[in-house]
Motif scaffolding. Structure first.
Motif, PDB file in Angstrom:
ATOM      1  N   LYS A 177       0.840  -1.193   0.000  1.00 27.43           N
ATOM      2  CA  LYS A 177       0.000   0.000   0.000  1.00 27.43           C
ATOM      3  C   LYS A 177       0.877   1.246   0.000  1.00 27.43           C
ATOM      4  N   LEU A 178       0.634   2.129  -0.975  1.00 28.49           N
ATOM      5  CA  LEU A 178       1.353   3.403  -1.065  1.00 28.49           C
ATOM      6  C   LEU A 178       0.386   4.556  -0.836  1.00 28.49           C
ATOM      7  N   ALA A 179       0.874   5.600  -0.215  1.00 27.01           N
ATOM      8  CA  ALA A 179       0.146   6.864  -0.142  1.00 27.01           C
ATOM      9  C   ALA A 179       1.008   7.916  -0.821  1.00 27.01           C
ATOM     10  N   VAL A 180       0.410   8.729  -1.685  1.00 26.47           N
ATOM     11  CA  VAL A 180       1.127   9.826  -2.342  1.00 26.47           C
ATOM     12  C   VAL A 180       0.574  11.129  -1.781  1.00 26.47           C
ATOM     13  N   LEU A 181       1.398  11.822  -1.028  1.00 31.30           N
ATOM     14  CA  LEU A 181       1.024  13.105  -0.438  1.00 31.30           C
ATOM     15  C   LEU A 181       1.491  14.196  -1.394  1.00 31.30           C
ATOM     16  N   HIS A 182       0.546  14.835  -2.088  1.00 34.72           N
ATOM     17  CA  HIS A 182       0.949  15.746  -3.165  1.00 34.72           C
ATOM     18  C   HIS A 182       0.473  17.167  -2.930  1.00 34.72           C
ATOM     19  N   HIS A 183       1.269  18.094  -3.434  1.00 33.22           N
ATOM     20  CA  HIS A 183       0.998  19.530  -3.379  1.00 33.22           C
ATOM     21  C   HIS A 183      -0.276  19.832  -4.165  1.00 33.22           C
ATOM     22  N   GLY A 184      -1.108  20.721  -3.633  1.00 33.77           N
ATOM     23  CA  GLY A 184      -2.366  21.057  -4.285  1.00 33.77           C
ATOM     24  C   GLY A 184      -2.193  22.050  -5.410  1.00 33.77           C
ATOM     25  N   SER A 185      -1.592  21.622  -6.501  1.00 35.98           N
ATOM     26  CA  SER A 185      -1.292  22.470  -7.652  1.00 35.98           C
ATOM     27  C   SER A 185      -1.222  21.582  -8.884  1.00 35.98           C
ATOM     28  N   PRO A 186      -1.184  22.187 -10.109  1.00 31.60           N
ATOM     29  CA  PRO A 186      -1.012  21.348 -11.303  1.00 31.60           C
ATOM     30  C   PRO A 186       0.223  20.458 -11.220  1.00 31.60           C
ATOM     31  N   TYR A 187       1.294  20.985 -10.662  1.00 30.01           N
ATOM     32  CA  TYR A 187       2.499  20.174 -10.450  1.00 30.01           C
ATOM     33  C   TYR A 187       2.194  18.964  -9.575  1.00 30.01           C
ATOM     34  N   GLY A 188       1.543  19.190  -8.434  1.00 28.54           N
ATOM     35  CA  GLY A 188       1.291  18.109  -7.502  1.00 28.54           C
ATOM     36  C   GLY A 188       0.382  17.031  -8.058  1.00 28.54           C
ATOM     37  N   LYS A 189      -0.586  17.445  -8.891  1.00 25.27           N
ATOM     38  CA  LYS A 189      -1.592  16.514  -9.409  1.00 25.27           C
ATOM     39  C   LYS A 189      -1.143  15.772 -10.664  1.00 25.27           C
ATOM     40  N   GLY A 203       0.064  -4.457  -8.855  1.00 15.54           N
ATOM     41  CA  GLY A 203      -0.761  -5.059  -7.821  1.00 15.54           C
ATOM     42  C   GLY A 203      -0.693  -4.413  -6.455  1.00 15.54           C
ATOM     43  N   PHE A 204      -0.241  -3.168  -6.364  1.00 17.31           N
ATOM     44  CA  PHE A 204      -0.285  -2.471  -5.079  1.00 17.31           C
ATOM     45  C   PHE A 204      -1.448  -1.484  -5.087  1.00 17.31           C
ATOM     46  N   SER A 205      -1.848  -1.038  -3.928  1.00 21.20           N
ATOM     47  CA  SER A 205      -2.904  -0.035  -3.845  1.00 21.20           C
ATOM     48  C   SER A 205      -2.271   1.329  -3.591  1.00 21.20           C
ATOM     49  N   VAL A 206      -2.954   2.392  -4.009  1.00 20.93           N
ATOM     50  CA  VAL A 206      -2.399   3.726  -3.845  1.00 20.93           C
ATOM     51  C   VAL A 206      -3.497   4.679  -3.391  1.00 20.93           C
ATOM     52  N   GLU A 207      -3.183   5.494  -2.419  1.00 20.63           N
ATOM     53  CA  GLU A 207      -4.077   6.529  -1.926  1.00 20.63           C
ATOM     54  C   GLU A 207      -3.436   7.881  -2.228  1.00 20.63           C
ATOM     55  N   GLN A 208      -4.172   8.741  -2.943  1.00 22.33           N
ATOM     56  CA  GLN A 208      -3.653  10.049  -3.332  1.00 22.33           C
ATOM     57  C   GLN A 208      -4.232  11.098  -2.390  1.00 22.33           C
ATOM     58  N   ILE A 209      -3.370  11.818  -1.683  1.00 23.44           N
ATOM     59  CA  ILE A 209      -3.809  12.757  -0.657  1.00 23.44           C
ATOM     60  C   ILE A 209      -3.267  14.149  -0.987  1.00 23.44           C
ATOM     61  N   GLN A 221      -4.211  15.190   7.114  1.00 25.31           N
ATOM     62  CA  GLN A 221      -3.689  14.265   6.098  1.00 25.31           C
ATOM     63  C   GLN A 221      -2.854  13.155   6.751  1.00 25.31           C
ATOM     64  N   TRP A 222      -2.042  13.520   7.728  1.00 27.15           N
ATOM     65  CA  TRP A 222      -1.183  12.507   8.357  1.00 27.15           C
ATOM     66  C   TRP A 222      -1.969  11.630   9.328  1.00 27.15           C
ATOM     67  N   LEU A 223      -3.027  12.140   9.891  1.00 34.31           N
ATOM     68  CA  LEU A 223      -3.895  11.281  10.707  1.00 34.31           C
ATOM     69  C   LEU A 223      -4.575  10.245   9.816  1.00 34.31           C
ATOM     70  N   SER A 224      -4.933  10.654   8.593  1.00 27.49           N
ATOM     71  CA  SER A 224      -5.503   9.718   7.625  1.00 27.49           C
ATOM     72  C   SER A 224      -4.473   8.649   7.252  1.00 27.49           C
ATOM     73  N   ILE A 225      -3.229   9.069   7.073  1.00 32.05           N
ATOM     74  CA  ILE A 225      -2.157   8.117   6.764  1.00 32.05           C
ATOM     75  C   ILE A 225      -1.951   7.153   7.924  1.00 32.05           C
ATOM     76  N   ARG A 226      -2.006   7.656   9.139  1.00 28.29           N
ATOM     77  CA  ARG A 226      -1.836   6.773  10.297  1.00 28.29           C
ATOM     78  C   ARG A 226      -2.939   5.717  10.353  1.00 28.29           C
TER      79      ARG A 226
END
Length: 445
Positions: A177-189, A203-209, A221-226
């Motif tokens: 399981k991966l989480a991608v914590l990205h900047h809220g901008s065109p770059y981040g997305k 075959g891995f899962s990914v959560e985009q935050i 965001q980090w509480l969600s990751i926890r």
């Protein structure tokens, strides 16, 4: 210190209306002009001052040591953007009127996106080193755009491959399981679809935050990751977002050695403010840090020795952003030099410099001759590939410095190229662009 609102407005207006740190007022017949849409104030100033400082330091080195490129002096001026698209466009409109424009280097995805159509009409290259539109790698469609060294998708491929190597192979990613914590901008997305594609493939899962600009608050965001307990977090941040992420991760108990930073989350300015929370953090990079490379030593001796250095804090010499600016300076200057070999040892048009970028080939021997052996690997730009097939490495922060922890690796072009072409060809159809034939282009040269 906080300035009154009126005083701030006057200050920024002055920055926009004047040419800061300008060696000459404008480019003449024997001068090649680099307009710099820089940002030295605001939440992303650390990146701007380091990158543009390194770029200017290299241009100063070439002028001071060599008298320019084959007798053509390099000139520049800066227009403050504060990393804001509207200001970047204003700078473009103002600076493009000066003669001898070589190339644009805004170091901003938003500003670059806003300029893509204009640079095609004005026939001057747009350099988006380590960032920008992924599909602009396809030079058959994006003739004037060059995402040199690394695009967002090749970066993503490199990060996933690095994680796979840590786990024992790509097949070991299944069920992770991966989480991608990205900047809220065109770059981040930009990388959202490619992470999803790679998740399906391996075959891995990914959560985009998403973290809203500028990133000072990330507790939720980090509480969600926890709660979700991913195996790894990919930090796709920028500016103040990065140290805040590392400190918040420590607060919620997420292990720092399972956070992998992207190419804009890999600097000293990202880790030093985070203190102990950053120790053991790993990030991708296209260029090494450190001042031991011959080109850095020349800059220290020739440029800073003559009090022409651009960094106020000399301790930043050889830092990640400073070195990226120097590498970007090398790429820009070598494109001019290559173009001069075809068009003459004179100030070139933007279209002629574009040709130079499209034939920018620096192998290991040339990189060493430029004093940059080990600083970056190589580049091989072509009509079809405007990124240049550059290689990346990974570095880990030991609490005091970055230490390289991987070999130089190439992106997975077999996987990425069809995706890039599908997007670029759709863009060409939408905008009525004739797709260039690389073989025919090369034959005509």
């Amino acid at each position: 210190m906080s300035l009154p609102t009126a005083l701030k407005s006057a200050f920024f207006a002055a920055l926009l209306g004047t040419a800061a740190l300008t060696p000459l007022a404008g480019a003449q017949a024997d001068e090649q002009y680099f307009p710099l849409q820089s940002y030295r104030v605001g939440p992303y100033a650390a990146g701007g001052t380091g990158f543009f400082g390194g770029f200017i330091d290299y241009l100063n080195l070439v002028n001071t040591r060599d008298g320019g490129v084959n007798g053509v002096k390099l000139t520049w001026d800066e227009c403050e953007t504060q990393y804001e698209v509207e200001r970047g466009v204003e700078c473009y409109k103002r600076q493009k009127s000066k003669p001898g424009v070589a190339a644009w280097n805004p170091l901003s995805v938003g500003i670059a996106y806003a300029m893509i159509d204009d640079v095609g009409r004005d026939k001057a290259p747009l350099i988006t080193v380590n960032h920008g539109r992924t599909d602009s790698t396809d030079g058959r469609v994006f003739k004037y755009v060059f995402p040199l060294l690394l695009n967002p998708y090749s970066e993503t491929s490199g990060i996933v491959n690095y994680i796979a190597a840590k786990e024992g192979g790509l097949e070991k990613l299944k069920g992770k399981k991966l989480a991608v914590l990205h900047h809220g901008s065109p770059y981040g997305k930009e990388t959202i679809p490619v992470y999803q594609l790679l998740a399906e493939k391996y075959g891995f899962s990914v959560e985009q935050i998403e973290v809203p600009h500028p990133g000072n608050e990330q507790q939720s965001q980090w509480l969600s990751i926890r709660r979700s307990k991913p195996d790894y977090v990919v930090l796709r941040g920028w500016g103040v977002m990065n140290p805040v992420a590392l400190k918040t991760a420590q607060k919620v108990g997420f292990p720092v050695d399972h956070i992998i930073g992207n190419v804009w989350s890999n600097s000293e300015e990202d880790v030093i403010p985070a203190g102990e929370a950053a120790k053991g953090y790993t990030a991708i990079t296209t260029q090494a840090s450190g001042a031991e490379y011959p080109v850095l030593q020349e800059i220290v001796k020739t440029v800073y020795g003559a009090n022409k250095g651009n960094l106020d804090d000399k301790k930043r010499i050889g830092s990640v952003y400073h070195n990226l600016g120097i590498v970007n300076g090398i790429l820009n200057v070598e494109a001019v030099r290559i173009a001069q070999a075809k068009f003459g040892k004179r100030a070139l048009t933007g279209d002629e410099v574009r040709w130079g970028f499209e034939h920018l080939k620096l192998d290991a021997a040339r990189v060493e001759a430029l004093g940059a052996k080990g600083l970056f690997h190589s580049i091989n730009v072509s009509v079809a590939n405007h990124e240049g097939e550059g290689r990346v490495t990974f570095q880990q922060w030991d609490g005091g410095k970055w230490k390289v922890v991987s070999d130089w690796i190439a992106p997975d072009w077999a996987l990425l190229r069809p995706i890039i072409e599908k997007s670029s060809l759709a863009y060409a159809a939408e905008h009525g662009i004739t797709v260039r034939d690389p073989a025919a282009e090369e034959a005509s040269n």
